[in-house]
Design a protein around this motif. Sequence first.
Motif, PDB file in Angstrom:
ATOM      1  N   ASP A 176       0.828  -1.215   0.000  1.00 48.60           N
ATOM      2  CA  ASP A 176       0.000   0.000   0.000  1.00 48.60           C
ATOM      3  C   ASP A 176       0.857   1.258   0.000  1.00 48.60           C
ATOM      4  N   ARG A 177       2.027   1.171   0.650  1.00 50.36           N
ATOM      5  CA  ARG A 177       2.859   2.361   0.792  1.00 50.36           C
ATOM      6  C   ARG A 177       4.255   2.088   0.242  1.00 50.36           C
ATOM      7  N   VAL A 178       4.778   3.057  -0.482  1.00 53.78           N
ATOM      8  CA  VAL A 178       6.105   2.875  -1.067  1.00 53.78           C
ATOM      9  C   VAL A 178       7.150   2.709   0.040  1.00 53.78           C
ATOM     10  N   GLU A 179       6.948   3.383   1.179  1.00 51.86           N
ATOM     11  CA  GLU A 179       7.895   3.255   2.285  1.00 51.86           C
ATOM     12  C   GLU A 179       8.032   1.784   2.721  1.00 51.86           C
ATOM     13  N   ASP A 180       6.917   1.056   2.720  1.00 54.39           N
ATOM     14  CA  ASP A 180       6.979  -0.357   3.097  1.00 54.39           C
ATOM     15  C   ASP A 180       7.655  -1.184   2.006  1.00 54.39           C
ATOM     16  N   ALA A 181       7.407  -0.795   0.756  1.00 52.29           N
ATOM     17  CA  ALA A 181       7.967  -1.565  -0.356  1.00 52.29           C
ATOM     18  C   ALA A 181       9.487  -1.500  -0.386  1.00 52.29           C
ATOM     19  N   VAL A 182      10.062  -0.422   0.122  1.00 48.47           N
ATOM     20  CA  VAL A 182      11.516  -0.249   0.037  1.00 48.47           C
ATOM     21  C   VAL A 182      12.209  -0.377   1.397  1.00 48.47           C
ATOM     22  N   ALA A 183      11.421  -0.738   2.422  1.00 44.70           N
ATOM     23  CA  ALA A 183      11.932  -0.667   3.804  1.00 44.70           C
ATOM     24  C   ALA A 183      13.244  -1.421   4.011  1.00 44.70           C
ATOM     25  N   ASP A 184      13.401  -2.580   3.386  1.00 42.58           N
ATOM     26  CA  ASP A 184      14.580  -3.409   3.644  1.00 42.58           C
ATOM     27  C   ASP A 184      15.780  -3.055   2.777  1.00 42.58           C
ATOM     28  N   LEU A 185      15.625  -2.122   1.858  1.00 43.57           N
ATOM     29  CA  LEU A 185      16.696  -1.868   0.886  1.00 43.57           C
ATOM     30  C   LEU A 185      17.767  -0.957   1.462  1.00 43.57           C
ATOM     31  N   GLN A 186      19.017  -1.238   1.080  1.00 44.70           N
ATOM     32  CA  GLN A 186      20.138  -0.484   1.624  1.00 44.70           C
ATOM     33  C   GLN A 186      20.733   0.497   0.609  1.00 44.70           C
ATOM     34  N   MET A 187      20.279   0.389  -0.614  1.00 45.26           N
ATOM     35  CA  MET A 187      20.668   1.359  -1.661  1.00 45.26           C
ATOM     36  C   MET A 187      19.498   1.420  -2.624  1.00 45.26           C
ATOM     37  N   LEU A 188      18.895   2.581  -2.712  1.00 44.10           N
ATOM     38  CA  LEU A 188      17.685   2.720  -3.525  1.00 44.10           C
ATOM     39  C   LEU A 188      17.910   3.757  -4.620  1.00 44.10           C
ATOM     40  N   PHE A 189      17.640   3.354  -5.857  1.00 40.62           N
ATOM     41  CA  PHE A 189      17.733   4.261  -6.997  1.00 40.62           C
ATOM     42  C   PHE A 189      16.334   4.664  -7.440  1.00 40.62           C
ATOM     43  N   ALA A 190      16.142   5.950  -7.693  1.00 39.91           N
ATOM     44  CA  ALA A 190      14.878   6.430  -8.263  1.00 39.91           C
ATOM     45  C   ALA A 190      15.134   6.758  -9.726  1.00 39.91           C
ATOM     46  N   THR A 191      14.333   6.196 -10.624  1.00 42.43           N
ATOM     47  CA  THR A 191      14.524   6.491 -12.042  1.00 42.43           C
ATOM     48  C   THR A 191      13.619   7.656 -12.429  1.00 42.43           C
ATOM     49  N   THR A 192      14.199   8.638 -13.105  1.00 42.30           N
ATOM     50  CA  THR A 192      13.391   9.752 -13.595  1.00 42.30           C
ATOM     51  C   THR A 192      13.872  10.134 -14.984  1.00 42.30           C
ATOM     52  N   ALA A 193      12.931  10.593 -15.819  1.00 42.15           N
ATOM     53  CA  ALA A 193      13.278  10.947 -17.193  1.00 42.15           C
ATOM     54  C   ALA A 193      13.575  12.421 -17.325  1.00 42.15           C
ATOM     55  N   ARG A 194      13.178  13.210 -16.323  1.00 40.79           N
ATOM     56  CA  ARG A 194      13.432  14.641 -16.450  1.00 40.79           C
ATOM     57  C   ARG A 194      14.041  15.172 -15.161  1.00 40.79           C
ATOM     58  N   ASN A 195      14.670  16.313 -15.292  1.00 41.21           N
ATOM     59  CA  ASN A 195      15.336  16.957 -14.170  1.00 41.21           C
ATOM     60  C   ASN A 195      14.287  17.362 -13.140  1.00 41.21           C
ATOM     61  N   ARG A 196      14.477  16.954 -11.895  1.00 39.17           N
ATOM     62  CA  ARG A 196      13.456  17.202 -10.887  1.00 39.17           C
ATOM     63  C   ARG A 196      13.864  18.253  -9.887  1.00 39.17           C
ATOM     64  N   ASP A 197      15.013  18.872 -10.109  1.00 32.14           N
ATOM     65  CA  ASP A 197      15.504  19.853  -9.135  1.00 32.14           C
ATOM     66  C   ASP A 197      15.559  19.277  -7.737  1.00 32.14           C
ATOM     67  N   ILE A 198      15.915  18.030  -7.657  1.00 29.36           N
ATOM     68  CA  ILE A 198      16.102  17.403  -6.356  1.00 29.36           C
ATOM     69  C   ILE A 198      17.598  17.196  -6.209  1.00 29.36           C
ATOM     70  N   PRO A 199      18.201  17.790  -5.190  1.00 32.18           N
ATOM     71  CA  PRO A 199      19.663  17.724  -5.118  1.00 32.18           C
ATOM     72  C   PRO A 199      20.136  16.342  -4.681  1.00 32.18           C
ATOM     73  N   LYS A 200      20.327  15.483  -5.646  1.00 35.82           N
ATOM     74  CA  LYS A 200      20.725  14.107  -5.398  1.00 35.82           C
ATOM     75  C   LYS A 200      21.638  13.717  -6.550  1.00 35.82           C
ATOM     76  N   PRO A 201      22.615  12.876  -6.306  1.00 31.49           N
ATOM     77  CA  PRO A 201      23.494  12.480  -7.416  1.00 31.49           C
ATOM     78  C   PRO A 201      22.684  11.848  -8.550  1.00 31.49           C
ATOM     79  N   VAL A 202      23.034  12.201  -9.786  1.00 28.63           N
ATOM     80  CA  VAL A 202      22.365  11.652 -10.964  1.00 28.63           C
ATOM     81  C   VAL A 202      23.355  10.746 -11.689  1.00 28.63           C
ATOM     82  N   VAL A 203      23.002   9.484 -11.887  1.00 27.76           N
ATOM     83  CA  VAL A 203      23.906   8.547 -12.551  1.00 27.76           C
ATOM     84  C   VAL A 203      23.189   7.865 -13.705  1.00 27.76           C
ATOM     85  N   GLY A 204      23.963   7.318 -14.644  1.00 24.10           N
ATOM     86  CA  GLY A 204      23.409   6.514 -15.726  1.00 24.10           C
ATOM     87  C   GLY A 204      23.190   5.084 -15.254  1.00 24.10           C
TER      88      GLY A 204
END
Lengths: 257, 257
Positions: free
Chosen positions: B74-102
């Motif tokens: 139901d909640r994304v927080e629960d879906a990722v709770a156990d993960l130790q490195m999480l990547f968010a995929t985005t197609a456009r610049n979100r002005d979120i100050p986070k490292p951007v990698v290929g």
Amino acid sequence: MSEMEPTPKPALPPAIILCEPQLGENIGMVARAMANFGLSDLRIVNPRDDWPSEKARAAASRADHVIDAARVFDRVEDAVADLQMLFATTARNRDIPKPVVGPDEAAAEAVSYGATDLATGYMFGRERWGLNNDEVALANKIVTLPVDPTYASLNIAQAVLVCAYEWRRTATAGALPFTLEDQEGEPASQEAIQRMFDHLEGALDARGFFRPVEKKPVTVRRLRNIFQKADLTDNEVRILRGVIASFEKYPPKPRGE
Amino acid sequence: MSEMEPTPKPALPPAIILCEPQLGENIGMVARAMANFGLSDLRIVNPRDDWPSEKARAAASRADHVIDAARVFDRVEDAVADLQMLFATTARNRDIPKPVVGPDEAAAEAVSYGATDLATGYMFGRERWGLNNDEVALANKIVTLPVDPTYASLNIAQAVLVCAYEWRRTATAGALPFTLEDQEGEPASQEAIQRMFDHLEGALDARGFFRPVEKKPVTVRRLRNIFQKADLTDNEVRILRGVIASFEKYPPKPRGE
């Protein structure tokens, strides 16, 4: 005026040759995958469905320039006649004695040919059973994907996508459409960060946080490392200063209470 | 008995998290893309269509093991709770100050985490507009694809495919399901190739091919280079010997005729 570095000419992108594709939808999805990664030369040998195909155009999802420029051929020999390096994609071992490379190695070669305007292409087979051996024999090399052998079946558009992705990744040295640097906010100066550390450590000192006092240097180092890992921007430093100030509004709890 | 090298344990593959996917077909195509490259941990946050979904199963094209093991949250927080490195995929610049990698850099990191059994995951957004900023804020890094900025729209399954491909390419050091070495035929020995050269050059000599004679060494070298580039197998040397013998059956044309 100082002399300008000439902009390097982009490598000539490879052609994509589809041999006897069955479904217009698949041709459209191939066109879309090509457009995503900057390819535009689509050649179709004997499509089973009529061409032009409305289904192809719908599945291409606005990659109309690829669909409009697509050329149809009766014979694969004609479709590849002008190419100087031809890759045949196959999902299974064909017992054809030809070098077998992954999409990364193929891309390196295609980009190196394309950089001097030599024409390259990737040939893809029918949805059901791929290329026949005569078609593979036309190619200089075989490309296959590093799939899990227990589940190796890729849709034709997926196979094109991976090859096109690798081509563009190689041709542009992995250039991404945006980077962290495009995002709002200058990286903070060391001075701003130092002032924030002073603020934080002063506030914590006032609260008796650093006890026993001989452990203080280690704890300070750990705190500083945490914030340095975050590569803070000026704006973020301001936000953190606000957080510290907010905590400071409440007077430190006297010891022993 | 000599000691055996321990087989290196394969890296723990990343989870794929889909946030509020709209169409069962897309979930199915994601499952197929995952299976192609050895991923199996699919997590779905609030799918719009019912789950389990027959459309998803049909589109998964026999990647049933991924569909069967998929978990719904139901909640994304629960879906990722156990993960130790999480990547968010985005197609456009979100002005979120986070490292951007290929996808390649993300894969290098995911494989390095997975090699020591640390749990990683890639998060993908809705078909229409991707992840929202709160979802992106959960991630350690942003992944984006090196697309042509003028045509950046990828289907969700295509985006998963590229990330999964890069993960497997990195995890297996590009191991392909088959290679030239699997194919029929031992590489020919230098001796067999030398005998073929002797045969060919003898036959050409008898026909007065090497004229003027002072050019012979250069021409011989060029001929040898042509055949050496072909990395001949024993069987191919036999075929070429047959070709030369066939030409030889007709007597050389006497000079001056």
